[in-house]
Design a protein around this motif. Structure first.
Motif, PDB file in Angstrom:
ATOM      1  N   ILE A  26       0.828  -1.205   0.000  1.00  0.00           N
ATOM      2  CA  ILE A  26       0.000   0.000   0.000  1.00  0.00           C
ATOM      3  C   ILE A  26       0.865   1.258   0.000  1.00  0.00           C
ATOM      4  CG2 ILE A  26      -0.216   0.096   2.521  1.00  0.00           C
ATOM      5  CD1 ILE A  26      -2.920   1.033  -0.079  1.00  0.00           C
ATOM      6  N   MET A  27       2.044   1.179   0.614  1.00  0.00           N
ATOM      7  CA  MET A  27       2.952   2.322   0.606  1.00  0.00           C
ATOM      8  C   MET A  27       3.410   2.628  -0.815  1.00  0.00           C
ATOM      9  SD  MET A  27       5.182   1.134   3.919  1.00  0.00           S
ATOM     10  CE  MET A  27       6.141   2.607   4.266  1.00  0.00           C
ATOM     11  N   SER A  28       3.720   1.581  -1.583  1.00  0.00           N
ATOM     12  CA  SER A  28       4.184   1.772  -2.957  1.00  0.00           C
ATOM     13  C   SER A  28       3.089   2.375  -3.830  1.00  0.00           C
ATOM     14  CB  SER A  28       4.642   0.426  -3.529  1.00  0.00           C
ATOM     15  OG  SER A  28       5.127   0.576  -4.842  1.00  0.00           O
ATOM     16  N   VAL A  29       1.871   1.866  -3.692  1.00  0.00           N
ATOM     17  CA  VAL A  29       0.750   2.403  -4.472  1.00  0.00           C
ATOM     18  C   VAL A  29       0.496   3.868  -4.107  1.00  0.00           C
ATOM     19  CG1 VAL A  29      -1.735   2.228  -4.876  1.00  0.00           C
ATOM     20  CG2 VAL A  29      -0.332   0.167  -4.840  1.00  0.00           C
ATOM     21  N   ALA A  30       0.503   4.174  -2.811  1.00  0.00           N
ATOM     22  CA  ALA A  30       0.233   5.541  -2.362  1.00  0.00           C
ATOM     23  C   ALA A  30       1.342   6.497  -2.783  1.00  0.00           C
ATOM     24  CB  ALA A  30       0.057   5.569  -0.844  1.00  0.00           C
ATOM     25  N   ALA A  31       2.599   6.074  -2.667  1.00  0.00           N
ATOM     26  CA  ALA A  31       3.711   6.937  -3.054  1.00  0.00           C
ATOM     27  C   ALA A  31       3.683   7.208  -4.558  1.00  0.00           C
ATOM     28  CB  ALA A  31       5.036   6.304  -2.659  1.00  0.00           C
ATOM     29  N   GLY A  32       3.430   6.159  -5.344  1.00  0.00           N
ATOM     30  CA  GLY A  32       3.349   6.346  -6.783  1.00  0.00           C
ATOM     31  C   GLY A  32       2.214   7.271  -7.181  1.00  0.00           C
ATOM     32  N   PHE A  65      -1.848  10.775   4.658  1.00  0.00           N
ATOM     33  CA  PHE A  65      -2.161  10.034   5.882  1.00  0.00           C
ATOM     34  C   PHE A  65      -1.639   8.604   5.801  1.00  0.00           C
ATOM     35  CE2 PHE A  65      -4.951   7.071   8.151  1.00  0.00           C
ATOM     36  CZ  PHE A  65      -4.806   7.539   9.451  1.00  0.00           C
ATOM     37  N   ILE A  66      -1.877   7.930   4.681  1.00  0.00           N
ATOM     38  CA  ILE A  66      -1.416   6.550   4.517  1.00  0.00           C
ATOM     39  C   ILE A  66       0.102   6.465   4.660  1.00  0.00           C
ATOM     40  CG2 ILE A  66      -1.169   4.647   2.863  1.00  0.00           C
ATOM     41  CD1 ILE A  66      -3.910   5.449   1.735  1.00  0.00           C
ATOM     42  N   LEU A  67       0.807   7.357   3.963  1.00  0.00           N
ATOM     43  CA  LEU A  67       2.268   7.294   3.970  1.00  0.00           C
ATOM     44  C   LEU A  67       2.863   7.717   5.308  1.00  0.00           C
ATOM     45  CD1 LEU A  67       2.947   8.683   0.390  1.00  0.00           C
ATOM     46  CD2 LEU A  67       3.335   6.353   1.195  1.00  0.00           C
ATOM     47  N   THR A  68       2.254   8.713   5.949  1.00  0.00           N
ATOM     48  CA  THR A  68       2.769   9.145   7.253  1.00  0.00           C
ATOM     49  C   THR A  68       2.553   8.064   8.304  1.00  0.00           C
ATOM     50  OG1 THR A  68       2.356  11.472   6.726  1.00  0.00           O
ATOM     51  CG2 THR A  68       2.622  10.900   9.043  1.00  0.00           C
ATOM     52  N   ALA A  69       1.365   7.488   8.340  1.00  0.00           N
ATOM     53  CA  ALA A  69       1.062   6.472   9.360  1.00  0.00           C
ATOM     54  C   ALA A  69       1.926   5.234   9.180  1.00  0.00           C
ATOM     55  CB  ALA A  69      -0.423   6.108   9.296  1.00  0.00           C
ATOM     56  N   ILE A  88      14.273   0.951   6.407  1.00  0.00           N
ATOM     57  CA  ILE A  88      14.864   2.244   6.065  1.00  0.00           C
ATOM     58  C   ILE A  88      14.414   2.689   4.681  1.00  0.00           C
ATOM     59  CG2 ILE A  88      17.037   3.461   5.648  1.00  0.00           C
ATOM     60  CD1 ILE A  88      18.368   1.541   7.631  1.00  0.00           C
ATOM     61  N   ILE A  89      14.513   1.774   3.729  1.00  0.00           N
ATOM     62  CA  ILE A  89      14.241   2.117   2.329  1.00  0.00           C
ATOM     63  C   ILE A  89      12.805   2.603   2.144  1.00  0.00           C
ATOM     64  CG2 ILE A  89      14.037   1.164   0.004  1.00  0.00           C
ATOM     65  CD1 ILE A  89      16.351  -0.754   0.788  1.00  0.00           C
ATOM     66  N   PHE A  90      11.850   1.862   2.683  1.00  0.00           N
ATOM     67  CA  PHE A  90      10.445   2.194   2.472  1.00  0.00           C
ATOM     68  C   PHE A  90       9.852   3.030   3.606  1.00  0.00           C
ATOM     69  CE2 PHE A  90      11.143  -1.822   0.131  1.00  0.00           C
ATOM     70  CZ  PHE A  90      10.857  -1.371  -1.147  1.00  0.00           C
ATOM     71  N   GLY A  91      10.278   2.752   4.839  1.00  0.00           N
ATOM     72  CA  GLY A  91       9.689   3.461   5.970  1.00  0.00           C
ATOM     73  C   GLY A  91      10.065   4.923   6.027  1.00  0.00           C
ATOM     74  N   GLU A  92      11.358   5.224   5.991  1.00  0.00           N
ATOM     75  CA  GLU A  92      11.795   6.607   6.164  1.00  0.00           C
ATOM     76  C   GLU A  92      11.437   7.484   4.963  1.00  0.00           C
ATOM     77  OE1 GLU A  92      15.733   7.135   7.677  1.00  0.00           O
ATOM     78  OE2 GLU A  92      15.648   5.304   8.876  1.00  0.00           O
ATOM     79  N   THR A  93      11.550   6.938   3.761  1.00  0.00           N
ATOM     80  CA  THR A  93      11.185   7.733   2.584  1.00  0.00           C
ATOM     81  C   THR A  93       9.681   8.000   2.535  1.00  0.00           C
ATOM     82  OG1 THR A  93      11.095   5.690   1.269  1.00  0.00           O
ATOM     83  CG2 THR A  93      13.146   6.938   1.221  1.00  0.00           C
ATOM     84  N   SER A  94       8.882   7.003   2.902  1.00  0.00           N
ATOM     85  CA  SER A  94       7.430   7.201   2.920  1.00  0.00           C
ATOM     86  C   SER A  94       7.029   8.215   3.984  1.00  0.00           C
ATOM     87  CB  SER A  94       6.711   5.871   3.178  1.00  0.00           C
ATOM     88  OG  SER A  94       6.892   4.983   2.098  1.00  0.00           O
TER      89      SER A  94
END
Length: 246
Positions: A26-32, A65-69, A88-94
């Motif tokens: 869900i992080m990848s979909v939201a970031a994209g 909201f999705i990416l911050t949470a 690190i790769i997905f958590g901190e960048t998101s």
């Protein structure tokens, strides 16, 4: 060089997924979606008379909201135990991108009428975000670091038990090039950001600089969006194939 993920796969991967929750799908979909929508928003401000400020504020609020949470939880708790670098790769960048989107949503909602009536809303927004452009540039440097690490250590390869992506388990450089390439594309837009928001840069129509930065974010964003959507199948398949029965 055999990556850590491929090594696990070669040993016959069995995982208690209750101890290692993963939600970078869900992080990848939201970031994209966030990257592409951000470019759409700036384009609409430049070329359209009717400005749907509320719609974009709503979109950035949901995605932020999705990416911050999820990013905050992943950054603080490191839930992915088997592949700790993913935190690190997905958590901190998101987390960084999510807070930026949430702040953008809040500002757009508060100033929606002003932005709807001003002659040059792009310049107004550029003046606003210029001080934070250093942070965006820093995120770009971080993405470059992630991309280099992905090529160097080749840790993006999926295990053989994962559908589709697992077909390349014996060729870790393939997915390393693909994933690192996406990070490099988004990094390009972030590194150009401080120059793209200079006052003289937004005086008229979009320049080559803006088109390059926007194009990089659209291509990188679409890549993460589609890859994340595909991973809803491939990650479910991986969990199904490797879970430890209770």
């Amino acid at each position: 060089m055999l990556s850590a993920t491929a090594a696990l796969a070669s040993e016959g991967m069995q995982t208690d997924w209750s101890l290692s929750p993963t939600y970078n799908t869900i992080m990848s979909v939201a970031a994209g979606a966030g990257l592409v929508t951000l470019v759409w928003f700036i384009r609409d401000l430049w070329v359209k008379r009717e400005r749907n400020i509320e719609g974009y504020a709503f979109a950035f609020g949901v995605l932020g909201f999705i990416l911050t949470a999820t990013g905050l939880h992943m950054t603080l708790t490191w839930p992915i135990k088997g592949l700790p670098w993913d935190n690190i790769i997905f958590g901190e960048t998101s987390l960084g991108f999510g807070v930026l989107l949430a702040a953008t949503s809040w500002y757009l909602w508060r100033r929606r009428e002003d932005l709807r009536t001003t002659d040059n809303p792009v310049r107004t927004l550029a003046d606003l975000v210029r001080p934070i452009s250093l942070f965006v540039f820093g995120l770009g440097l971080a993405l470059v670091g992630i991309g280099i690490a992905g090529l160097w250590y080749q840790f993006f390869v999926a295990p053989a038990e994962e559908p589709i992506s697992g077909l390349f388990a014996d060729y870790p450089i393939v997915e390393a090039i693909f994933m690192s390439g996406l990070f490099f594309l988004i990094a390009l837009g972030a590194l150009l950001f401080p120059w793209a928001v200079k006052r003289e840069a937004v005086a008229g129509r979009p320049s080559t600089l803006h088109r390059v930065a926007g194009g990089a974010w659209v291509l990188g964003g679409l890549g993460f969006f589609l890859f994340g959507a595909m991973n809803f199948f491939t990650h479910i398949g991986l969990i199904f194939n490797t879970h430890v029965p209770s």
